[in-house]
Write a protein that holds these residues in place. Sequence first.
Motif, PDB file in Angstrom:
ATOM      1  N   TYR A   1     -10.170  12.949   4.892  1.00 34.79           N
ATOM      2  CA  TYR A   1      -8.631  12.686   5.242  1.00 34.79           C
ATOM      3  C   TYR A   1      -8.538  11.784   6.424  1.00 34.79           C
ATOM      4  CZ  TYR A   1      -4.176  13.185   7.158  1.00 34.79           C
ATOM      5  OH  TYR A   1      -2.499  12.808   7.851  1.00 34.79           O
ATOM      6  N   HIS A   2      -9.163  12.053   7.608  1.00 34.68           N
ATOM      7  CA  HIS A   2      -9.159  10.915   8.769  1.00 34.68           C
ATOM      8  C   HIS A   2      -9.721   9.658   8.443  1.00 34.68           C
ATOM      9  CE1 HIS A   2      -7.557  13.656  11.432  1.00 34.68           C
ATOM     10  NE2 HIS A   2      -8.204  14.448  11.461  1.00 34.68           N
TER      11      HIS A   2
ATOM     12  N   SER B   1      -3.239   7.082   7.059  1.00 34.13           N
ATOM     13  CA  SER B   1      -2.973   5.728   7.606  1.00 34.13           C
ATOM     14  C   SER B   1      -1.554   5.696   7.773  1.00 34.13           C
ATOM     15  CB  SER B   1      -3.071   4.634   6.444  1.00 34.13           C
ATOM     16  OG  SER B   1      -2.892   3.263   6.966  1.00 34.13           O
ATOM     17  N   LEU B   2      -0.593   6.144   7.200  1.00 34.17           N
ATOM     18  CA  LEU B   2       0.875   6.224   7.495  1.00 34.17           C
ATOM     19  C   LEU B   2       0.931   7.201   8.768  1.00 34.17           C
ATOM     20  CD1 LEU B   2       3.290   6.230   4.499  1.00 34.17           C
ATOM     21  CD2 LEU B   2       3.262   4.569   6.556  1.00 34.17           C
ATOM     22  N   ARG B   3       0.447   8.410   8.567  1.00 30.77           N
ATOM     23  CA  ARG B   3       0.814   9.708   9.623  1.00 30.77           C
ATOM     24  C   ARG B   3       0.083   9.034  11.165  1.00 30.77           C
ATOM     25  NH1 ARG B   3      -0.931  13.403  12.492  1.00 30.77           N
ATOM     26  NH2 ARG B   3      -3.230  13.002  11.701  1.00 30.77           N
ATOM     27  N   SER B   4      -1.172   8.259  10.985  1.00 24.50           N
ATOM     28  CA  SER B   4      -1.653   7.800  12.269  1.00 24.50           C
ATOM     29  C   SER B   4      -0.749   7.207  13.166  1.00 24.50           C
ATOM     30  CB  SER B   4      -3.073   7.139  12.136  1.00 24.50           C
ATOM     31  OG  SER B   4      -2.485   5.832  11.238  1.00 24.50           O
ATOM     32  N   GLU B   5       0.531   6.839  12.761  1.00 23.06           N
ATOM     33  CA  GLU B   5       1.474   6.072  13.685  1.00 23.06           C
ATOM     34  C   GLU B   5       1.887   7.114  14.770  1.00 23.06           C
ATOM     35  OE1 GLU B   5       3.957   2.471  13.954  1.00 23.06           O
ATOM     36  OE2 GLU B   5       2.149   3.003  12.628  1.00 23.06           O
ATOM     37  N   ILE B   6       1.780   8.375  14.684  1.00 19.78           N
ATOM     38  CA  ILE B   6       2.323   9.252  15.676  1.00 19.78           C
ATOM     39  C   ILE B   6       1.033   9.430  16.538  1.00 19.78           C
ATOM     40  CG2 ILE B   6       1.824  11.340  14.492  1.00 19.78           C
ATOM     41  CD1 ILE B   6       4.109  12.506  16.196  1.00 19.78           C
TER      42      ILE B   6
ATOM     43  N   ARG C   1       1.036  -1.464  -0.084  1.00 14.48           N
ATOM     44  CA  ARG C   1      -0.041  -0.196  -0.169  1.00 14.48           C
ATOM     45  C   ARG C   1       1.013   1.208   0.055  1.00 14.48           C
ATOM     46  NH1 ARG C   1      -3.510   0.005   4.893  1.00 14.48           N
ATOM     47  NH2 ARG C   1      -4.112   2.176   4.049  1.00 14.48           N
ATOM     48  N   PHE C   2       1.975   1.118   0.600  1.00 18.87           N
ATOM     49  CA  PHE C   2       2.978   2.248   0.645  1.00 18.87           C
ATOM     50  C   PHE C   2       4.208   2.223  -0.090  1.00 18.87           C
ATOM     51  CE2 PHE C   2       1.022   1.566   5.027  1.00 18.87           C
ATOM     52  CZ  PHE C   2      -0.125   2.584   4.863  1.00 18.87           C
ATOM     53  N   PHE C   3       4.761   1.065  -0.503  1.00 21.45           N
ATOM     54  CA  PHE C   3       5.655   1.024  -1.149  1.00 21.45           C
ATOM     55  C   PHE C   3       5.408   0.732  -2.685  1.00 21.45           C
ATOM     56  CE2 PHE C   3       9.790  -1.064  -2.562  1.00 21.45           C
ATOM     57  CZ  PHE C   3      10.725  -0.510  -2.198  1.00 21.45           C
TER      58      PHE C   3
ATOM     59  N   VAL D   1      -7.581   9.126  -2.411  1.00 21.49           N
ATOM     60  CA  VAL D   1      -6.916   7.881  -2.377  1.00 21.49           C
ATOM     61  C   VAL D   1      -5.552   8.357  -1.748  1.00 21.49           C
ATOM     62  CG1 VAL D   1      -5.439   6.163  -3.773  1.00 21.49           C
ATOM     63  CG2 VAL D   1      -7.743   6.744  -4.455  1.00 21.49           C
ATOM     64  N   PHE D   2      -4.961   9.584  -2.085  1.00 24.50           N
ATOM     65  CA  PHE D   2      -3.655   9.865  -1.573  1.00 24.50           C
ATOM     66  C   PHE D   2      -3.938  10.301   0.169  1.00 24.50           C
ATOM     67  CE2 PHE D   2      -1.173  13.130   0.256  1.00 24.50           C
ATOM     68  CZ  PHE D   2       0.158  12.774  -0.021  1.00 24.50           C
ATOM     69  N   ASN D   3      -4.992  10.988   0.379  1.00 28.62           N
ATOM     70  CA  ASN D   3      -5.040  11.319   1.654  1.00 28.62           C
ATOM     71  C   ASN D   3      -5.425  10.064   2.531  1.00 28.62           C
ATOM     72  OD1 ASN D   3      -4.992  14.021   0.914  1.00 28.62           O
ATOM     73  ND2 ASN D   3      -6.936  14.596   1.841  1.00 28.62           N
ATOM     74  N   ARG D   4      -6.169   8.956   2.226  1.00 29.02           N
ATOM     75  CA  ARG D   4      -6.292   7.779   3.051  1.00 29.02           C
ATOM     76  C   ARG D   4      -4.956   7.213   3.368  1.00 29.02           C
ATOM     77  NH1 ARG D   4      -9.891   2.683   1.161  1.00 29.02           N
ATOM     78  NH2 ARG D   4      -8.411   2.554  -0.171  1.00 29.02           N
ATOM     79  N   ALA D   5      -4.106   7.039   2.047  1.00 34.83           N
ATOM     80  CA  ALA D   5      -2.682   6.431   2.493  1.00 34.83           C
ATOM     81  C   ALA D   5      -1.914   7.376   3.411  1.00 34.83           C
ATOM     82  CB  ALA D   5      -2.185   6.249   1.051  1.00 34.83           C
TER      83      ALA D   5
END
Length: 396
Positions: free
Chosen positions: A275-276, A299-304, A167-169, A292-296
């Motif tokens: 976004y969220h 998902s990544l930024r929610s790590e913090i 999904r990210f790579f 599509v970009f905002n969901r990805a």
Amino acid sequence: MDDSSERENHEKDEEEYWQLCVAAHTCGVSVYQSIYGEKIPCMTSSYTGNAWLRELMDIDTNPERFYQMFRMDRIVFNNLMNDLVTRYGLKGTRNIDVAEMLGLFLHILGHNIGNRLAQERFQHSGETISRLFSLVLDKVCEMGANLIQPSDRQFKEVPKKIRNNTRFFPQFKDCIGAIDGTHIPAVVPTSEQLRFIGRKGIPTQNVMAVCNFNMEFTYVWAGWEGTAHDTRIFYEAIRRHDLQFPHPPKGKYYLVDAGYPNPTGYLGPYKEVRYHLPEFQRGPQPTGYKEVFNRAHSSLRSEIERAFGVLKKKWKILKGMPSYPYTKQVKIVIATMALHNYIRRNALNDTHFARVDLDPNLYTIDPDNVNGEGNASNDDVASDMACLRDQIAMHL
């Protein structure tokens, strides 16, 4: 009334007066003796804090009891104690060893107990409790200077969370972490409260942090008043050389939310678009390259946000800061983040981290985060970051 009768009454009044004086003096001496002369010892329980700690550390005791009281397992506790002693010079006193000092410190942080309850639990005076807490706090903050930073400031390796997920790579292969802020309740004098009262209506300190994709904090700047805007804190952090901010190398970038500007090296989402993650979970599938970009991105930024969630779940003192001096309140935030990193790196299966590892949506929104979003100007998006965002969105 004749003179003899008047004299008798006067003598009677004088005698009663002196009797009262003697009674008052006797009472005063008695009170003084009870306070200073015949003081009854207070902390006399045979079940001392040291005995309690040793019971919990016994291998025959259910390990869950130890974890609940000190917010880490016994192995991590022992490793932490050894590191504080050998690397940072923490020493016990004549009557209190390092294990009890650390246990007292962690118990206060984990359960936000007051000084009086700590006195009763550990059977020490209030002055001793306060002194030991401050001593360990300083040592843990000293440790935090080494723990709260990137393991590699060149960020040569692609994070596993990105490298191992299609999904990210490879779209986000150059992403090195996420930046966000959170608000911690603060106790300040009435004369200063106006600067600290933000949207929640209570005094808070605004804390900016950077997180990698293993939920470890790699930078923290605590102590800002609650009304300080995220953009101001952000620019101060990246522009001041003395703050040692871990700047992204050329070609690398951090993820930020819509409340932050997007200069080179800092990538935010598309604004005025969903976004969220909960918005996507409750609604239809994303439509168009921006969603599509905002969901990805989310998902990544929610790590913090998950890292903040674990931090506050584990250390209850962050939910209701005691009335310590403000500088001490700031140190507590830094100390809890240092402990957060230490546990993440040393625990084989920490309960709080395990829960969020199993359920990535557990802390996707930080309930105590009152940072405004969408307040940064669109003019704060660097052209190269706008191009990068479009490229990733099209590839996704």
